[in-house]
Design a protein around this motif. Structure first.
Motif, PDB file in Angstrom:
ATOM      1  N   GLY A 177      29.418  53.404  15.122  1.00 51.41           N
ATOM      2  CA  GLY A 177      29.506  52.656  16.326  1.00 51.41           C
ATOM      3  C   GLY A 177      29.426  51.161  16.042  1.00 51.41           C
ATOM      4  N   ASN A 178      28.744  50.773  15.149  1.00 55.46           N
ATOM      5  CA  ASN A 178      28.652  49.232  14.610  1.00 55.46           C
ATOM      6  C   ASN A 178      29.514  48.793  13.309  1.00 55.46           C
ATOM      7  N   ASP A 179      30.270  50.188  13.032  1.00 55.24           N
ATOM      8  CA  ASP A 179      31.305  49.499  11.837  1.00 55.24           C
ATOM      9  C   ASP A 179      30.547  48.999  10.431  1.00 55.24           C
ATOM     10  N   ARG A 180      29.449  49.671  10.153  1.00 49.96           N
ATOM     11  CA  ARG A 180      28.893  49.002   9.086  1.00 49.96           C
ATOM     12  C   ARG A 180      27.942  50.188   8.334  1.00 49.96           C
ATOM     13  N   ILE A 181      27.355  49.947   7.189  1.00 50.89           N
ATOM     14  CA  ILE A 181      26.622  50.437   6.484  1.00 50.89           C
ATOM     15  C   ILE A 181      25.059  50.126   6.456  1.00 50.89           C
ATOM     16  N   SER A 182      24.136  50.766   6.983  1.00 53.81           N
ATOM     17  CA  SER A 182      22.733  50.274   6.873  1.00 53.81           C
ATOM     18  C   SER A 182      21.906  50.916   5.784  1.00 53.81           C
ATOM     19  N   VAL A 183      21.054  50.304   5.333  1.00 57.35           N
ATOM     20  CA  VAL A 183      19.980  50.730   4.258  1.00 57.35           C
ATOM     21  C   VAL A 183      18.663  50.765   4.718  1.00 57.35           C
ATOM     22  N   PHE A 184      18.014  51.798   4.583  1.00 50.77           N
ATOM     23  CA  PHE A 184      16.644  51.731   4.843  1.00 50.77           C
ATOM     24  C   PHE A 184      15.727  52.481   3.777  1.00 50.77           C
TER      25      PHE A 184
END
Length: 220
Positions: A177-184
């Motif tokens: 949905g946000n067209d990104r890769i998130s890192v946690f």
């Protein structure tokens, strides 16, 4: 082992860790002796459970015969040697043994189960696409924590699908949905994100799955 000592190949990874390779070992419990100069290191001997390796050819044949009751969008191997499959239709996690049989299953409290991976601590990481969160479960199905929540701010998620874990234990999540890769981190601490919608370099359009190569490169 009960049948006597086993010999294997030990590889020094040059980072303070070693890999031990044993061939033709059935499912068993054994004791691992770690010695330096003939003396045991602290904690040695260590009890180790060796899982029977999966016969992929046999599994492929059996999978065509077993009705799993839905589509599996993602699979991951656990430290127990089992194959964990995310059943999208029934919203279940199927645990498949080396013979290709469903050993057990559990149903996490998720709106939808799209992605699955294992954390460095051995917990199951599940991407809940419908609720826009990541949920962490023990291998037996107990909820440990969840994080995210719908939104486009840093630390929020929108339509998480693919999830992988790198050598540092960081979770890389493909947000469709946000067209990104998130890192946690596994504890849910947001570290960084990259990518945005577009057709150019560094842009994404509905990223679905991703993987990490041995040299740390991320493929989306």
């Amino acid at each position: 082992t009960a049948g006597g000592p086993l010999r294997g190949k030990v590889t020094d990874k040059r980072d303070g860790t070693y890999e031990v390779h044993l061939k033709s070992v059935p499912s068993l419990e054994c004791m691992l002796n770690v010695t330096i100069g003939g003396h045991h290191v602290v904690g040695s001997p260590i009890e180790v459970k060796v899982a029977k390796p999966l016969d992929i050819k046999k599994m492929n044949k059996i999978q065509k015969e077993i009705k799993i009751g839905g589509e599996c969008y993602a699979v991951a191997f656990g430290s127990d040697g089992m194959l964990y499959a995310a059943n999208y239709n029934t919203k279940e996690i199927l645990v498949i043994n080396g013979a290709g049989e469903i050993a057990r299953r559990f149903k996490p409290d998720c709106g939808s189960v799209y992605g699955i991976a294992f954390s460095k601590s051995g917990n199951i990481v599940i991407s809940d696409y419908s609720n826009h969160v990541i949920k962490i479960y023990t291998p037996t199905g107990q909820l440990v924590r969840q994080f995210g929540g719908q939104g486009s701010k840093l630390g929020q998620l929108s339509g998480p699908i693919g999830v992988v874990v790198n050598e540092e234990g960081h979770l890389f999540i493909a947000e469709s949905g946000n067209d990104r890769i998130s890192v946690f981190t596994e504890n849910g601490q947001f570290l960084r994100s990259f990518g945005s919608r577009g057709n150019g370099a560094g842009h994404f359009a509905y990223p679905w799955q991703l993987c990490i190569s041995p040299d740390g490169l991320v493929y989306i």
